[in-house]
Design an enzyme around this catalytic site. Structure first.
Site, short mmCIF file in Angstrom:
data_model
loop_
_atom_site.label_atom_id
_atom_site.label_comp_id
_atom_site.label_asym_id
_atom_site.label_seq_id
_atom_site.Cartn_x
_atom_site.Cartn_y
_atom_site.Cartn_z
N ASP A 1 -27.22 -19.62 4.93
CA ASP A 1 -26.86 -18.41 4.64
C ASP A 1 -25.91 -18.01 5.78
O ASP A 1 -25.35 -16.60 5.81
CB ASP A 1 -28.12 -17.26 5.08
CG ASP A 1 -28.85 -17.23 3.77
OD1 ASP A 1 -28.58 -17.77 2.69
OD2 ASP A 1 -29.85 -16.48 3.56
N ASP B 1 13.08 11.36 -8.21
CA ASP B 1 12.90 9.91 -8.64
C ASP B 1 11.38 9.51 -9.12
O ASP B 1 11.12 8.48 -9.65
CB ASP B 1 12.84 9.19 -7.32
CG ASP B 1 13.09 7.55 -7.51
OD1 ASP B 1 13.84 7.10 -8.29
OD2 ASP B 1 12.27 6.81 -6.82
N GLY C 1 6.72 -2.67 -11.97
CA GLY C 1 6.35 -2.80 -13.18
C GLY C 1 7.43 -2.41 -14.33
O GLY C 1 7.74 -3.15 -15.27
N LEU C 2 8.35 -1.41 -13.83
CA LEU C 2 9.53 -0.86 -14.33
C LEU C 2 10.50 -2.27 -14.43
O LEU C 2 11.11 -2.25 -15.61
CB LEU C 2 10.07 0.20 -13.59
CG LEU C 2 11.13 1.07 -14.48
CD1 LEU C 2 10.75 1.55 -15.62
CD2 LEU C 2 11.58 2.01 -13.38
#
EC number: 1.3.7.7
Lengths: 428, 514
Positions: free
Chosen positions: B36, B274, B409-410
């Site tokens: 543990d 933007d 992502g763009l």
């Protein structure tokens, strides 16, 4: 003619007294073995029957591997399972049904015992028998315990392999069996060296798939590639197989001695042995010499972890010029690491088991140049100004045999070189 | 029994460890089997602590089972007291010790240890990590905190931050300065950084700031009842929530509300043109209740996203989360099964996921951008730089963190669109967002970027890989294969070797060994 390893002039450590302490142990339990075993055995699933702690342990130890649809999981015990045990067996059947329906590619299922399942005495061996009948012939169900109360870290692999031995088919073929899970690339190197010496057939336990023809019998001789396989060793002997004692294949010297023990058994002539090993031995020596420059004359202290400590101390002291202060191992099977102990010069404290606070006191007093320890201790020791090498990496990384000898030395020299490189204090 | 691969929360004793490790001068003696101790590495590695967690384990083994384990516990407790000389001890059992019924609390009572020894009842088979932390902190406060005269000036306690908390370190700093701007100083921060002695003087504060309901709500309620200290209900994550928090503090204290927003950039950044393309981005939120509730408000009201789904893994927060979800016109997902989370995400097809490290991996698999808003998190989310979630700077941090993967992502999308252009090709490889891995190659086919290239024109000679060496190379993990190939070729061409065999490969490996 290849020279045999020279024994240390002071005499080896085989009969040296061993410091045995008990107290808090800072080690993993055997469940951790699942993390590398499931990579090795490609059609197996490891189902831990345990608590949330077990699942959390596997997740913490497996790191990013957990996100790759691993072939392991935990059946977490809940309040209701603890109330009545008959209930637990039925619950287990349900979980396994669910699992096998989702993963039809599974051919071997291991029910892995944990501390909670052992303490409530949940009979997993009967469950495994029952399920083997139920799913025959497509899935074979076995069980072993990876609980912390019974096993430490790599002993989980031992328990797993030992559980497979009784169900191996019987064979009378004269054969060599290599025992221990190794990274594929390393395993193939070993098999290819031995094949070039004309040794065959060569079998490996664990095999990558359950449908691979693997048997055992009176004409089987086996060599261990890992020092933590005591129970597997005993189980194989019970099946009539014979062990070839040898130092473990770490470094040039260890690998050569390991190969030689097998070559002698199969009556390989010295010329053949030399032809096959000369080039890789030279490469290994060269690579070690380069990689171990930073280690020469440095001292090392091992906390117990994997049972690899004794063979590694042998390699580091004999081939990298280090001095061992203490070599701690969770267990010392003398019949298995005896040949390594013979080659390890007297001097270091050999310790088995642990009282971690007392051992830390010894370590801090000795101020070794390098300390090999677990991840729970490494950063705290670094903060005390001690260079550390975290031990788990030695189990996951390819480190056996000739071609990895340089890498093995490199794993130890990297923290030492880093300590020399960083000039952080000067910047303040 | 429940089949589990990934768990959002550890067992409750890990929650107790988070409290103990956050504090100073407190020691935890845990009745637990060998193994543990793995939990230590969460603190030394993920949080990179430079000391061992103040936890001593009995680490009993099979041979100890029976009456022996009780003696082992007493001995361990005595040794831990003698060695560490803490101001107070907490004692308890992990899941296995709970089954053997040794009663650590009862045993410690009989031992006459001259400091407070606080027993913990943590039901391992019912509850989880957050409960463990909340209950442990509550027991410590209940034992040590006493009613006392208020400080002359207005002070408060910051309660809830623990070890292994998501950004707890920097949230404390941010809140302390926010409160100081209003003229309120901090009496005690707890559990993080507090000693048991500090806990005894918590009663001197005028009120409590409940930073994280998951880990301190029970203690907050107890202190409200027993010490007469009101506590704040708003968690100041996001611009609106921070303003509401300030207003709430003003009401509790009677002081004028004041927020220095001279460095607050989220509102303008979010307004600037933007950010227009963020409008209506469909987001899915998952994590602990507190962070999800805060993130939902930021997502909708401060970023202009559309919240298409939300949920949490800690059922203690199910009720407040369901109420919030209603406000967004959706149904909350309360589950600790990541497969359910994954299938909900698949069904909703959001354009962005805000979640834990698990959702980050789900996002990776599905090719959806993701930012992390909640524990459990891995080592990269315990950053060296200052990065709170709360207050003014927290809002700035959140804007950057959430927008960053979307911008990426763009880029990803543009690359994808122009994939067939002559300047782009599939073999260019994926970015860290995945989802566009290179196509698998047929056996024997050599990838363009893998082909041997004589690099130094003039000095090098053409080297050829023999078939078996090529096969051997394939066995090397892909992330170092390129390096191995380059090294081997350099090695071969430097030596005038025209053909690379398996031996050459390993000669080169030995040559470059470090």
């Amino acid at each position: 003619m290849t020279e045999l390893p020279r024994l240390p002039v002071s005499g080896g450590c085989r009969d040296e007294p061993i410091l045995k302490q008990r107290g808090q142990r800072e080690v993993f339990c055997g469940l951790t073995g699942i993390i590398w075993l499931h990579r090795k055995m490609q059609d197996a699933f490891f189902l831990v029957i345990g608590s949330r702690t077990c699942a959390h342990l596997l997740q913490s130890a497996a790191g990013v591997m957990i996100f790759a649809e691993p072939r392991f999981g935990t059946a977490i015990l809940e309040e209701t399972d603890l109330a009545g045990l008959a209930d637990a067996q039925a619950e287990l059947d349900k979980v396994v049904d669910q699992l096998l329906a989702r993963r039809t590619d599974i051919k071997q299922l291991f029910l892995v015992g944990s501390c909670p399942s052992e303490v409530i005495k949940l009979d997993l061996s009967r469950a495994a028998e029952r399920m083997t009948e139920r799913y025959a012939p497509s899935v074979r169900v076995l069980n072993f315990s990876g609980s912390g109360i019974e096993t430490t870290f790599t002993q989980g692999e031992d328990a797993c392999l030992a559980s497979m031995v009784p169900v191996l088919p019987k064979t009378d073929t004269r054969q060599l069996m290599l025992v221990g899970a190794l990274p594929d690339v390393v395993e193939e190197q070993a098999v290819s060296l031995l094949s070039e010496m004309g040794i065959s057939p060569i079998k490996v336990l664990p095999a990558p798939r359950s449908d691979i023809d693997l048997g055992v019998g009176d004409n089987t001789v086996f060599a261990l590639t890992q020092p933590f396989l005591g129970d597997t060793h005993a189980a194989l002997e019970r099946r009539g197989a014979r062990h070839l004692p040898a130092p473990f294949p770490f470094g040039e010297e260890g690998t050569t001695a390991w190969l030689r023990a097998i070559a002698d058994e199969f009556e390989v002539d010295a010329e053949t042995f030399e032809r096959v090993t000369a080039a890789p031995r030279a490469r290994a020596r060269k690579a070690i010499a380069q990689a171990s420059e930073a280690l020469n004359g440095k001292s090392i202290f091992f906390f117990p972890d994997s049972q690899l400590e004794i063979p590694l101390a042998r390699f580091l002291t004999r081939e990298c010029g280090m001095t061992a202060i203490e070599v701690g191992a969770p267990f010392i099977h003398k019949s298995i690491v005896g040949p390594d102990l013979d080659m390890l010069a007297q001097g270091p404290t050999l310790s088995e088991g642990q009282d971690v606070d007392l051992q830390l006191d010894r370590c801090r007093a000795a101020r070794p140049d390098l300390t090999v320890c677990g991840l729970g201790l490494a950063n705290p020791l670094e903060a005390d100004g001690l260079a550390t090498k975290w031990a788990i990496e030695l189990v996951f990384t390819p480190v056996h045999f000739f071609e990895q000898a340089g890498d093995l030395a490199g794993l130890f020299s990297r923290p030492v070189r880093r300590a020399d490189l960083l000039k952080l204090e000067a910047a303040e | 029994m429940k089949l589990t691969v990934w768990t959002y929360e550890g067992p409750p004793h890990v929650g107790a460890m988070r409290v103990a490790t956050g504090m100073k001068g407190l020691h935890y003696v845990l009745h637990a089997p060998q193994g543990d101790t793995y939990a230590d590495l969460l603190f030394t590695m993920i949080e990179r602590r430079d000391h061992r967690p103040p936890v001593t384990y009995t680490t009993f083994q099979a041979r100890d089972l029976g009456s022996d384990t009780a003696d082992l516990f007493k001995q361990t407790l005595q040794d831990a007291y003698d060695r560490f000389k803490p101001e107070a001890l907490i004692v308890g059992a992990s899941c296995t010790a709970e089954l053997i019924q040794d009663d650590p609390g009862g045993m410690s009572e009989t031992m006459g240890i001259p400091i407070p020894v606080i027993p913990l009842e943590l039901p391992s088979y019912q509850r989880k990590e957050n409960f463990g932390a909340d209950e442990t902190f509550f027991q410590i406060v209940r034992t040590l905190a006493k009613p006392m005269a208020r400080t002359k000036q207005i002070t408060c306690n910051l309660i809830g931050p623990t070890a292994l908390g998501f950004r707890h370190r920097d949230d404390i700093t941010e809140l302390t300065s926010l409160l100081s701007d209003m003229g309120i100083s901090v009496n005690v921060v707890a559990p993080m950084g507090a000693t048991p002695t500090d806990i005894t003087r918590m009663g001197a504060a005028h009120f409590n700031v409940l930073m994280y309901p998951e880990t301190a709500e029970t203690a907050a309620r107890w202190m409200e009842r027993e010490l007469g200290q009101p506590f704040t209900k708003t968690v100041p994550i996001g611009v609106g929530a921070t303003r509401d928090f300030i207003a709430e503090v003003a009401e509790i204290t009677g002081l004028d509300p004041y927020l220095d927003d001279s460095r607050l950039r989220l509102p303008w950044y979010s307004k600037s043109v933007d950010s227009t393309y963020l409008t209506g981005k469909r987001v899915f939120l998952f994590g602990d209740g507190t962070h999800v509730i805060a993130a939902a408000r930021i997502a909708r009201d401060e970023m202009g996203f559309e919240v298409v789904g939300l949920g949490c893994y800690n059922r203690e927060m199910a009720r407040p989360l369901r109420a919030v979800a209603k406000d967004y016109g959706i149904e909350a997902l309360i589950t600790d099964d990541y497969l359910e989370v994954e299938s909900r995400i698949e069904a909703l097809q959001p354009e962005m996921i805000l979640g834990t490290q698990m959702e980050r991996h789900i996002g990776k698999r599905l090719g959806i951008p993701c930012a992390v808003i909640s524990a459990p998190v891995h080592v990269q989310d315990f950053p060296a730089r200052y990065s709170p979630q709360m207050g003014v700077e927290g809002a700035n941090v959140i804007f950057d963190t959430w927008v960053h993967p979307l911008v990426m992502g763009l880029e990803e999308h543009l690359l994808h669109m122009f994939r067939d252009d002559f300047e782009f090709n599939d073999a260019a490889g994926p970015s860290h967002h995945g989802g566009h891995s290179p196509k698998p190659q047929a056996a024997g086919e050599v990838a363009p970027q893998d082909a041997p290239q004589p690099e130094i024109a003039g000095t090098s000679i053409e080297v050829v890989w023999l078939a078996d060496a090529e096969r051997e190379l394939k066995k090397i993990p892909f992330f170092v294969r390129g390096k191995a190939r380059r090294n081997t070729e350099t090695f071969a061409s430097e030596r005038g070797v025209g053909e690379i065999s398996v031996d050459t490969l390993y000669e080169a490996k030995a040559h470059y060994a470090r």
